[in-house]
Design a protein around this motif. Structure first.
Motif, PDB file in Angstrom:
ATOM      1  N   PRO A 276       0.324  -1.021   0.442  1.00 38.30           N
ATOM      2  CA  PRO A 276      -0.095   0.351  -0.009  1.00 38.30           C
ATOM      3  C   PRO A 276       0.782   1.462   0.058  1.00 38.30           C
ATOM      4  CG  PRO A 276      -0.133  -1.011   2.215  1.00 38.30           C
ATOM      5  CD  PRO A 276       1.006  -2.271   1.452  1.00 38.30           C
ATOM      6  N   LEU A 277       2.018   1.029   0.385  1.00 33.34           N
ATOM      7  CA  LEU A 277       3.017   2.724   0.865  1.00 33.34           C
ATOM      8  C   LEU A 277       4.008   2.526  -0.632  1.00 33.34           C
ATOM      9  CD1 LEU A 277       5.009   1.456   4.093  1.00 33.34           C
ATOM     10  CD2 LEU A 277       2.526   1.977   3.566  1.00 33.34           C
ATOM     11  N   SER A 278       3.855   1.897  -0.763  1.00 33.51           N
ATOM     12  CA  SER A 278       4.339   1.696  -2.998  1.00 33.51           C
ATOM     13  C   SER A 278       2.941   2.255  -3.361  1.00 33.51           C
ATOM     14  CB  SER A 278       4.855   0.333  -3.698  1.00 33.51           C
ATOM     15  OG  SER A 278       6.400   0.198  -2.406  1.00 33.51           O
ATOM     16  N   GLU A 279       1.656   2.237  -3.195  1.00 30.93           N
ATOM     17  CA  GLU A 279       1.317   2.632  -4.521  1.00 30.93           C
ATOM     18  C   GLU A 279       0.590   3.611  -3.869  1.00 30.93           C
ATOM     19  OE1 GLU A 279      -1.762  -0.937  -4.419  1.00 30.93           O
ATOM     20  OE2 GLU A 279      -0.285  -1.602  -6.177  1.00 30.93           O
ATOM     21  N   GLY A 280       1.364   4.360  -2.375  1.00 31.60           N
ATOM     22  CA  GLY A 280       0.872   5.428  -2.290  1.00 31.60           C
ATOM     23  C   GLY A 280       0.483   7.100  -2.861  1.00 31.60           C
ATOM     24  N   TRP A 281      -0.179   8.192  -3.255  1.00 32.47           N
ATOM     25  CA  TRP A 281      -0.124   8.804  -3.909  1.00 32.47           C
ATOM     26  C   TRP A 281      -0.681  10.217  -3.562  1.00 32.47           C
ATOM     27  CZ3 TRP A 281       3.569  10.005  -7.344  1.00 32.47           C
ATOM     28  CH2 TRP A 281       3.383  10.996  -8.285  1.00 32.47           C
ATOM     29  N   PRO A 282      -0.265  11.273  -3.677  1.00 30.86           N
ATOM     30  CA  PRO A 282      -0.819  12.611  -2.576  1.00 30.86           C
ATOM     31  C   PRO A 282      -2.651  13.045  -3.138  1.00 30.86           C
ATOM     32  CG  PRO A 282       1.538  12.758  -2.964  1.00 30.86           C
ATOM     33  CD  PRO A 282       1.093  11.177  -3.176  1.00 30.86           C
ATOM     34  N   GLY A 283      -2.995  12.803  -2.127  1.00 30.86           N
ATOM     35  CA  GLY A 283      -4.919  13.042  -2.329  1.00 30.86           C
ATOM     36  C   GLY A 283      -5.493  11.479  -2.248  1.00 30.86           C
ATOM     37  N   GLU A 284      -4.555  10.260  -1.980  1.00 26.44           N
ATOM     38  CA  GLU A 284      -5.293   9.126  -1.417  1.00 26.44           C
ATOM     39  C   GLU A 284      -5.005   9.094   0.576  1.00 26.44           C
ATOM     40  OE1 GLU A 284      -4.040   6.851  -4.731  1.00 26.44           O
ATOM     41  OE2 GLU A 284      -4.528   7.594  -6.582  1.00 26.44           O
ATOM     42  N   GLU A 285      -4.388   9.244   1.191  1.00 29.39           N
ATOM     43  CA  GLU A 285      -4.294   9.296   2.400  1.00 29.39           C
ATOM     44  C   GLU A 285      -5.493   7.948   2.624  1.00 29.39           C
ATOM     45  OE1 GLU A 285      -5.207  12.053   1.024  1.00 29.39           O
ATOM     46  OE2 GLU A 285      -2.689  13.185   1.344  1.00 29.39           O
TER      47      GLU A 285
ATOM     48  N   ALA B 132      10.642  11.332 -15.673  1.00 26.38           N
ATOM     49  CA  ALA B 132       9.279  10.929 -14.830  1.00 26.38           C
ATOM     50  C   ALA B 132       9.717  10.311 -13.798  1.00 26.38           C
ATOM     51  CB  ALA B 132       8.761  10.981 -15.905  1.00 26.38           C
ATOM     52  N   ASP B 133       9.732   8.898 -13.979  1.00 24.59           N
ATOM     53  CA  ASP B 133       9.183   7.834 -12.944  1.00 24.59           C
ATOM     54  C   ASP B 133       9.857   8.036 -11.749  1.00 24.59           C
ATOM     55  OD1 ASP B 133       7.022   6.404 -14.852  1.00 24.59           O
ATOM     56  OD2 ASP B 133       8.864   4.719 -15.707  1.00 24.59           O
ATOM     57  N   ALA B 134      11.168   8.451 -12.276  1.00 23.93           N
ATOM     58  CA  ALA B 134      12.503   8.605 -10.621  1.00 23.93           C
ATOM     59  C   ALA B 134      11.636  10.319 -10.339  1.00 23.93           C
ATOM     60  CB  ALA B 134      13.539   8.496 -11.365  1.00 23.93           C
ATOM     61  N   ALA B 135      11.275  10.930 -10.546  1.00 26.00           N
ATOM     62  CA  ALA B 135      10.513  11.776  -9.947  1.00 26.00           C
ATOM     63  C   ALA B 135       9.148  11.668  -9.637  1.00 26.00           C
ATOM     64  CB  ALA B 135       9.522  12.389 -10.944  1.00 26.00           C
ATOM     65  N   ASP B 136       8.951  10.620  -9.198  1.00 27.79           N
ATOM     66  CA  ASP B 136       7.451   9.349  -8.982  1.00 27.79           C
ATOM     67  C   ASP B 136       7.768   8.987  -7.793  1.00 27.79           C
ATOM     68  OD1 ASP B 136       5.623  11.216 -10.817  1.00 27.79           O
ATOM     69  OD2 ASP B 136       5.251   9.395 -12.077  1.00 27.79           O
TER      70      ASP B 136
ATOM     71  N   PHE C 205       5.469  11.035   0.245  1.00 30.29           N
ATOM     72  CA  PHE C 205       4.371  10.872   0.780  1.00 30.29           C
ATOM     73  C   PHE C 205       3.929  10.375   1.991  1.00 30.29           C
ATOM     74  CE2 PHE C 205       0.168   8.879   0.095  1.00 30.29           C
ATOM     75  CZ  PHE C 205      -0.801   9.542   0.756  1.00 30.29           C
ATOM     76  N   CYS C 206       4.575   8.971   1.319  1.00 31.70           N
ATOM     77  CA  CYS C 206       4.625   8.231   2.952  1.00 31.70           C
ATOM     78  C   CYS C 206       5.180   9.027   3.960  1.00 31.70           C
ATOM     79  CB  CYS C 206       5.671   6.798   2.425  1.00 31.70           C
ATOM     80  SG  CYS C 206       4.142   6.149   1.257  1.00 31.70           S
ATOM     81  N   GLY C 207       6.195   9.218   4.272  1.00 28.62           N
ATOM     82  CA  GLY C 207       7.203  10.253   4.584  1.00 28.62           C
ATOM     83  C   GLY C 207       6.254  11.098   5.747  1.00 28.62           C
ATOM     84  N   THR C 208       5.362  11.610   5.192  1.00 31.34           N
ATOM     85  CA  THR C 208       3.609  12.868   5.895  1.00 31.34           C
ATOM     86  C   THR C 208       3.608  11.895   6.790  1.00 31.34           C
ATOM     87  OG1 THR C 208       2.389  12.387   4.247  1.00 31.34           O
ATOM     88  CG2 THR C 208       4.758  14.084   4.352  1.00 31.34           C
ATOM     89  N   ARG C 209       2.929  10.156   6.207  1.00 31.40           N
ATOM     90  CA  ARG C 209       2.491   9.541   6.927  1.00 31.40           C
ATOM     91  C   ARG C 209       3.087   9.129   7.775  1.00 31.40           C
ATOM     92  NH1 ARG C 209      -2.645  12.010   6.689  1.00 31.40           N
ATOM     93  NH2 ARG C 209      -3.322  10.330   6.254  1.00 31.40           N
ATOM     94  N   GLY C 210       4.135   9.012   8.188  1.00 28.02           N
ATOM     95  CA  GLY C 210       5.103   8.120   9.246  1.00 28.02           C
ATOM     96  C   GLY C 210       5.927   6.535   9.178  1.00 28.02           C
ATOM     97  N   HIS C 211       5.632   7.349   6.957  1.00 25.75           N
ATOM     98  CA  HIS C 211       5.813   5.305   6.560  1.00 25.75           C
ATOM     99  C   HIS C 211       7.370   5.763   5.983  1.00 25.75           C
ATOM    100  CE1 HIS C 211       3.260   3.859   7.585  1.00 25.75           C
ATOM    101  NE2 HIS C 211       1.682   4.257   6.439  1.00 25.75           N
ATOM    102  N   ASP C 212       8.619   4.890   5.910  1.00 20.65           N
ATOM    103  CA  ASP C 212      10.284   5.216   6.225  1.00 20.65           C
ATOM    104  C   ASP C 212      10.428   4.831   4.700  1.00 20.65           C
ATOM    105  OD1 ASP C 212      12.700   6.457   6.065  1.00 20.65           O
ATOM    106  OD2 ASP C 212      12.917   4.959   7.370  1.00 20.65           O
TER     107      ASP C 212
END
Lengths: 355, 355
Positions: free
Chosen positions: A48-57, A99-103, A110-117
């Motif tokens: 779920p983390l690797s699939e995370g994306w801002p807005g999909e909290e 582009a993928d590297a930037a993603d 994004f994951c960092g802001t939710r506490g995942h390293d």
């Protein structure tokens, strides 16, 4: 003794039935072919983390809450069969272009802001971990907590757990919930659930995967789950003891589980773009399933009426979602709710109607 | 009653056994799994003319002699099951570039010198006959006598014929011909025959094929057998009632019937280059077999000693070769020889040795 009907014998239905039986319910699973649906087709990624994306909290938090439960849940499965269902400990998402590297950096932040390293790797860092990947891989995102499980081993362990707990299985298709005489019902029939509860916002999302077997002389499977985007299509390679599961296509195709030539062609091409030596593997199986898709990529977990609890709509994340779903349904059957699963309550789609 | 052991229950062994039983022999087929080898994997093309090439006169003449027998042989099969085994009446070889187009003219001229009338078609002529082919197809070679049969229907009909004629089947692997107590032996164990007759110049040539099924909305299968060369690799599309068989890869890989990722990838790519709409078909099956290859692409048909007759080495043309092989073996068992099969006598490889 309170009686419970579980409609649907995929991983969700099996796991819910097992827990309920252990909690004192007399449980009957109704499914014409237990474990043969999307659960059997799955790859078993828990990412779920690797699939995370801002807005999909909400989706991130829900998935992370289930991921956090997997180590203990996996131990329960191991206790039943004596064998671990885990096939990889880490997930590595790789980028083939800038582009993928930037993603990858966006996901890490994004994951960092939710506490995942999560940790961004450069070319050398990726190569050090997975030397067989294509030389075109330019960056990676290492997720040290996202493991993967063998979905078919999970099905087998859950069936065994149900057997031991005294769950009854009726190999029949339920046509109307009103035909069931149990005290309570858990509707866990995946994409077919909408036919049993009109208006339930779940639909089939077809997915095809390949199962490849290592042959003598071929390099070993990767140690991590490998995820990538190739020609705009997501592809993942999930190791198995004897090979690799490659997934997955995604189509809105109604209830259709025919594997297409185009699906096989694209999966092979995308997987070879990531792991060039894959051509030497044996092409062991191509199979398709109907994932239960929801409108917002969160499942449908909650009370539909006084008698019926729904547990479906897990989309591509049904295996991941098992442990939290089991906890949420157990709470619901006790008249309680699980805070971490609140975002999945189907009432979010209700406009004051039936639910 | 004279007794005959037929070692190997592929199309060759089955057809030989059937004819011998009808001629008064008490026949036993030995095969651990009748009809499950290369015969089951085959596509069923009967195309010796389209495969002709200057210098390969003997192979052309042998193949043509068997092709000429197929209509009558096919009628015998139809008489057994009540259903035709024919899936296409004509073969169309197409050229995607100028060099291939020139090759088609070479083949037509060569076949003309051997009395076979093939017709070169231009772009429009090809399109008129097979409108779904790729627009890159620039020429074609129409062969009006080269049909194709459903290999699995042939296996089924031959089994039925054997049953009716009283052929016994023993599901066991013969390890030594000396273990057999029949008066005479026909060695028809395909690529495995060399293990039973040391020095016999037959070897496994691995081949992979795909079976694709038409889905709703997809264009129908071609009416002709379609043959082409793509990126230097031969590819063919053989129609079936419900789809298309795509073949075939060719490897010197020993006894190996694992389908490889690379094989599937290449077959799909080459077939789509010829028939672009193929991506919409269902990917129904991928399967590999071991063809019995000989050094010169003619089979091995003849006496090995006073007791043993060999009938193997048909390579990619086992289905095609069935009718002439049946006639040749019948003659050999009668102490006679069939003139048209003389070029296939294994003595051609003998330097005064055992044969």
């Amino acid at each position: 003794m309170r009686t419970l009907a579980v409609v649907g014998g995929g991983v969700i239905g099996l796991a819910v039935a097992w827990r309920a039986a252990e909690s004192g319910w007399a449980v009957t699973i109704f499914d014409p072919e237990v474990g043969a649906g999307a659960s059997w087709v799955a790859a078993g990624m828990l990412a779920p983390l690797s699939e995370g994306w801002p807005g999909e909290e909400a989706a991130l938090d829900f998935g992370a809450a289930s991921l956090a439960r997997w180590p203990e849940f996996g131990e329960r499965l191991r206790a039943v069969t004596g064998r671990s269902v885990v096939v990889a400990d880490h997930t590595l998402t790789v980028a083939l272009d800038a582009a993928d590297a930037a993603d990858l950096r966006t996901i890490a932040e994004f994951c960092g802001t939710r506490g995942h390293d999560l940790r961004v790797l450069d070319r050398a860092g990726v190569r050090e971990r997975e030397p067989e990947l294509a030389r075109t891989v330019r960056a990676g995102l290492l997720s040290p907590t996202e493991s993967a499980v063998d979905n078919r081993a999970v099905v087998a362990a859950l069936r065994e757990g149900c057997d031991r707990a005294g769950v009854a299985v009726r190999a029949q298709r339920v046509k109307d919930l009103a035909d069931l005489d149990q005290d309570r019902i858990v509707l866990a029939a995946g994409a077919a659930s909408a036919a049993l509860w009109p208006g339930l916002p779940v639909r089939p999302v077809k997915g095809e995967i390949l199962r490849l077997r290592r042959r003598p002389g071929a390099p070993p499977p990767p140690r991590h789950v490998i995820r990538a985007r190739v020609h705009g299509r997501a592809v993942y390679l999930v190791p198995r003891a004897d090979g690799i599961v490659v997934g997955a296509t995604q189509y809105e195709a109604g209830f259709d589980t025919a594997v297409t030539v185009a699906g096989v062609r694209d999966l092979i091409a995308d997987a070879e773009a990531v792991l060039p030596a894959l051509g030497e593997y044996e092409f062991a199986e191509a199979i398709a399933g109907s994932r239960p898709g929801s409108p917002d990529n969160l499942p449908l977990l909650g009370r539909l009426d006084d008698r019926v609890v729904v547990a479906t709509g897990h989309g591509r994340n049904g295996i991941l979602g098992v442990p939290i779903t089991v906890d949420a349904v157990a709470a619901l059957l006790d008249g309680d709710t699980l805070g971490e699963a609140k975002a999945a309550d189907p009432q979010r789609f209700s406009s004051g109607g039936r639910t």
